[in-house]
Design an enzyme around this catalytic site. Structure first.
Site, mmCIF file in Angstrom:
data_model
loop_
_atom_site.group_PDB
_atom_site.id
_atom_site.type_symbol
_atom_site.label_atom_id
_atom_site.label_comp_id
_atom_site.label_asym_id
_atom_site.label_seq_id
_atom_site.Cartn_x
_atom_site.Cartn_y
_atom_site.Cartn_z
ATOM 1 N N PRO A 47 -14.750 22.920 40.810
ATOM 2 C CA PRO A 47 -15.875 23.792 40.438
ATOM 3 C C PRO A 47 -15.396 25.159 39.955
ATOM 4 C CG PRO A 47 -15.802 23.433 42.822
ATOM 5 C CD PRO A 47 -14.731 22.577 42.221
ATOM 6 N N GLU A 48 -15.969 25.617 38.878
ATOM 7 C CA GLU A 48 -15.706 26.963 38.383
ATOM 8 C C GLU A 48 -16.954 27.823 38.612
ATOM 9 O OE1 GLU A 48 -13.745 27.588 34.716
ATOM 10 O OE2 GLU A 48 -12.451 25.836 34.902
#
Ligand SMILES: [Zn+2]
Length: 283
Positions: free
Chosen positions: A2-3
């Site tokens: 996840p960013e």
């Protein structure tokens, strides 16, 4: 992995079921993730009202009535699931507990928030809300890319004299917080800038032009995440992973999307990570 946009999507999904609600019970099913959990974590969460959910970089910060803040990092594979959602947006029935459900928060509105993380690179900690910014994971972070402190002059100053490639400079969390591999590749494509260009040799005007592009790339992804929350009822209640099409990321060997460009997207390794770009139109 996840960013920032994925983490922001998780925060936006959790906020309506958690803010203003009390944690009736916290199940902490193991002693650690990447690092040991703080002492007495379940007891310190028990009975606490969640005042608000914030995000700093890729960390979700849950401010509690006790003046403590629960910091959550999703790591490589961490997932947040909501069930029993009183708002009816997610699965209503609680699923059977899964193998990697490490922390489960039972909210007093009937919602259940489950943190599942097979690889256990995630992290949770409890910190004093008033001094949260000084926590070891947060203290050295640069400005938020969507905040007011990230502006043209900041980036120009940060790049000055740097001999590292612009790709690495934008991944440096001290220069700007929360940018990861995917969205740096996308921003450099939109900026028509080669990821190999040395940060300290880029004209100020071109550096300045990256700022609104970085903001837009992130905002577009957050918007895609928002529609994933809005447009369909997520049967399994999982937050944060959504369909999003990229211009260069993961498109090695495919045609460049720039009109009239005949280049193919290439993949190169930089600091041990893949950069995707078009050598024809990114200079
Ligand atoms: Zn191209």
């Amino acid at each position: 992995m996840p960013e920032l946009p994925e983490v922001e999507t998780v925060r936006r999904g959790l906020a309506p079921v958690m803010e203003g609600q009390r944690i009736d019970r916290a199940d902490v099913n193991r002693p650690d993730l990447r690092w040991p959990f703080p002492p007495d974590m379940a007891d310190r969460l028990h009975g606490q009202r969640v005042l608000r959910l914030r995000r700093r970089s890729k960390y979700i910060l849950m401010d509690l009535e006790s003046a403590e803040t629960l910091l959550v990092h999703l790591g490589m594979s961490g997932r947040m699931m909501v069930s029993g959602d009183p708002l009816g947006r997610f699965a209503h029935d609680h699923p059977v507990a899964q193998k990697h459900d490490h922390v489960v928060l039972h909210m007093d509105n009937g919602a259940r928030v489950t943190f599942n993380d097979p690889r256990r690179f995630g992290a949770m900690d409890l910190l004093q809300t008033a001094t949260a910014d000084r926590h070891k994971l947060l203290a050295g972070l640069g400005p938020e890319p969507l905040g007011n402190d990230f502006h043209e002059q900041h980036l120009i100053d940060a790049f000055r004299g740097r001999r590292m490639p612009v790709k690495s400079a934008l991944l440096d969390q001290k220069i700007v917080a929360g940018l990861g591999n995917i969205y740096v590749c996308e921003a450099l494509y939109r900026g028509r800038m080669s990821p190999r260009r040395l940060a300290g040799r880029i004209a100020s005007k071109r550096i300045a032009a990256l700022v609104p592009i970085i903001r837009q790339v992130l905002q577009d992804a957050i918007a895609a995440g928002g529609s994933s929350l809005r447009d369909f009822r997520q049967a399994d209640g999982e937050l944060g992973y959504f369909q999003h099409s990229f211009d260069v990321y993961g498109r090695e060997g495919h045609p460049c999307k720039t009109p009239e460009c005949e280049g193919l997207i290439q993949r190169i390794a930089q600091s041990g990570r893949s950069s995707f770009y078009c050598a024809q139109c990114q200079r």
